[in-house]
Design a protein around this motif. Sequence first.
Motif, PDB file in Angstrom:
ATOM      1  N   GLN A 146       0.850  -1.178   0.000  1.00 36.77           N
ATOM      2  CA  GLN A 146       0.000   0.000   0.000  1.00 36.77           C
ATOM      3  C   GLN A 146       0.894   1.239   0.000  1.00 36.77           C
ATOM      4  O   GLN A 146       1.735   1.418   0.879  1.00 36.77           O
ATOM      5  CB  GLN A 146      -0.897  -0.024   1.242  1.00 36.77           C
ATOM      6  N   ASN A 153      -5.804   4.598  -1.130  1.00 30.24           N
ATOM      7  CA  ASN A 153      -6.276   3.487  -1.965  1.00 30.24           C
ATOM      8  C   ASN A 153      -5.290   3.139  -3.077  1.00 30.24           C
ATOM      9  O   ASN A 153      -5.615   2.396  -3.997  1.00 30.24           O
ATOM     10  CB  ASN A 153      -7.648   3.822  -2.572  1.00 30.24           C
ATOM     11  N   ARG A 154      -4.075   3.666  -3.003  1.00 28.13           N
ATOM     12  CA  ARG A 154      -3.078   3.416  -4.046  1.00 28.13           C
ATOM     13  C   ARG A 154      -2.092   2.336  -3.630  1.00 28.13           C
ATOM     14  O   ARG A 154      -1.532   2.388  -2.536  1.00 28.13           O
ATOM     15  CB  ARG A 154      -2.337   4.714  -4.404  1.00 28.13           C
ATOM     16  N   TRP A 155      -1.892   1.378  -4.526  1.00 24.90           N
ATOM     17  CA  TRP A 155      -1.033   0.228  -4.261  1.00 24.90           C
ATOM     18  C   TRP A 155      -0.023   0.053  -5.380  1.00 24.90           C
ATOM     19  O   TRP A 155      -0.347   0.249  -6.550  1.00 24.90           O
ATOM     20  CB  TRP A 155      -1.879  -1.043  -4.167  1.00 24.90           C
ATOM     21  N   GLU A 156       1.207  -0.344  -4.979  1.00 30.47           N
ATOM     22  CA  GLU A 156       2.169  -0.786  -5.983  1.00 30.47           C
ATOM     23  C   GLU A 156       1.814  -2.224  -6.338  1.00 30.47           C
ATOM     24  O   GLU A 156       1.627  -3.072  -5.460  1.00 30.47           O
ATOM     25  CB  GLU A 156       3.596  -0.704  -5.465  1.00 30.47           C
ATOM     26  N   ALA A 172     -10.308  -1.022 -10.460  1.00 28.86           N
ATOM     27  CA  ALA A 172      -8.933  -0.514 -10.394  1.00 28.86           C
ATOM     28  C   ALA A 172      -8.618   0.331 -11.614  1.00 28.86           C
ATOM     29  O   ALA A 172      -9.115   0.069 -12.711  1.00 28.86           O
ATOM     30  CB  ALA A 172      -7.952  -1.676 -10.283  1.00 28.86           C
ATOM     31  N   VAL A 184      -2.585   4.416 -12.433  1.00 33.09           N
ATOM     32  CA  VAL A 184      -2.336   5.854 -12.347  1.00 33.09           C
ATOM     33  C   VAL A 184      -0.873   6.212 -12.577  1.00 33.09           C
ATOM     34  O   VAL A 184      -0.547   7.374 -12.832  1.00 33.09           O
ATOM     35  CB  VAL A 184      -2.808   6.425 -10.987  1.00 33.09           C
ATOM     36  N   ASP A 185       0.030   5.227 -12.510  1.00 20.97           N
ATOM     37  CA  ASP A 185       1.444   5.528 -12.726  1.00 20.97           C
ATOM     38  C   ASP A 185       2.193   4.227 -12.999  1.00 20.97           C
ATOM     39  O   ASP A 185       1.717   3.136 -12.674  1.00 20.97           O
ATOM     40  CB  ASP A 185       2.040   6.226 -11.499  1.00 20.97           C
ATOM     41  N   ARG A 201       3.114  -1.241 -11.534  1.00 23.21           N
ATOM     42  CA  ARG A 201       2.099  -0.193 -11.681  1.00 23.21           C
ATOM     43  C   ARG A 201       1.652   0.329 -10.322  1.00 23.21           C
ATOM     44  O   ARG A 201       1.558  -0.433  -9.356  1.00 23.21           O
ATOM     45  CB  ARG A 201       0.871  -0.748 -12.413  1.00 23.21           C
ATOM     46  N   ILE A 202       1.363   1.617 -10.280  1.00 28.36           N
ATOM     47  CA  ILE A 202       0.639   2.180  -9.142  1.00 28.36           C
ATOM     48  C   ILE A 202      -0.821   2.225  -9.556  1.00 28.36           C
ATOM     49  O   ILE A 202      -1.169   2.850 -10.568  1.00 28.36           O
ATOM     50  CB  ILE A 202       1.136   3.592  -8.772  1.00 28.36           C
ATOM     51  N   VAL A 203      -1.660   1.524  -8.797  1.00 26.23           N
ATOM     52  CA  VAL A 203      -3.070   1.447  -9.155  1.00 26.23           C
ATOM     53  C   VAL A 203      -3.924   2.016  -8.034  1.00 26.23           C
ATOM     54  O   VAL A 203      -3.589   1.901  -6.854  1.00 26.23           O
ATOM     55  CB  VAL A 203      -3.501  -0.012  -9.461  1.00 26.23           C
ATOM     56  N   ALA A 204      -5.005   2.664  -8.435  1.00 27.85           N
ATOM     57  CA  ALA A 204      -6.009   3.133  -7.475  1.00 27.85           C
ATOM     58  C   ALA A 204      -7.106   2.080  -7.408  1.00 27.85           C
ATOM     59  O   ALA A 204      -7.619   1.645  -8.452  1.00 27.85           O
ATOM     60  CB  ALA A 204      -6.572   4.479  -7.917  1.00 27.85           C
TER      61      ALA A 204
END
Length: 341
Positions: free
Chosen positions: A86, A90-93, A117, A120-121, A128-131
């Motif tokens: 985390q 709410n953003r996770w690698e 999901a 986002v980056d 990935r960084i995902v929301a």
Amino acid sequence: MKTSDFYYELPQEQIAQTPIEPRDHSRMMVLHRESDSIEHKHFYDLIDYLDEGDTLIVNDSRVIPARIYGTKDDTGAKIEFLLLKQVSGNRWETLVKPGKKAKIGSRFTFGDGLLKAEVVDIVDDGNRIVALYCEENIFTTLEKIGQMPLPPYITEKLVDQERYQTVYSHELGSAAAPTAGLHFTTELMDRIRAKGVNIGYVTLHVGLGTFRPVKVDDVTKHKMHSEHYEIPEETAALIRATKANGKRVIAVGTTSCRTLESVAAQYGEIKACDGYTDIFIYPGFTFKVLDGLITNFHLPESTLIMLVSAFYGYDKTMKVYDIAVREQYRFFSFGDAMLIV
């Protein structure tokens, strides 16, 4: 030292595919540092090697069922996410397969809509960084739709997901189990306490960086991923008292070891604290806390076998691994144990 110095030959059939039942009936190789003697025991014999006043330090991190399967919203293509850690809110690698389907802005659905999901980056190593969006707490949702992130060398399906958790796991946050602790039963822990041996808890959320292969020839050039840790005051005081009384601090697993040695290296003592560590322990490292180590048998050329070599000695460690192969020990996450005292 070169990474290739830590290679050994391991027959495929000695990679444990399923856990031993009961947990504490796995085999245990006992290594005595002063005498260089070796004994072949079972994990339930551990209590015979612990003295009143000694302290076991265990990692109470709990594995998240972090592998989820879903579809891409616009094409319906199948996708696999492995949530690594985390980052914030709410953003996770996340490790995404196949990555080419996960460009920034891509959206995905999991568990018949329980989880949404959006990428986002993209970070340096391709993760990935995902929301993540869900109506419930994310951990509640993952318990419903996620699977245990077993290592790729385990191909058998895990019947009971709790077998990839330690019996004392409590703090959700790991992408992999602190596997040295898988050998403990609640009954064995009760017997250990009854003997007057202390059990202290630390938390280190295990990331996959711990298990990633070392890709550089020169060991010293390898960079560890950082992982979050916490030492509560109760545990810090317990360790200080154990040392003051001339008793031993024995880490259960490389994660507990790295937590203790990180804090000692940073502060010069064990104190209550939390933070992130990327400590990399390999031969030449000076241990400030550890008097003993319980661990499993690790992958060739891994940072974990390097840590064991730092504590027990390189030549002796590689010799012991050859013995373990010859004596048909079971290796890796669901494998047998090693006690170094």
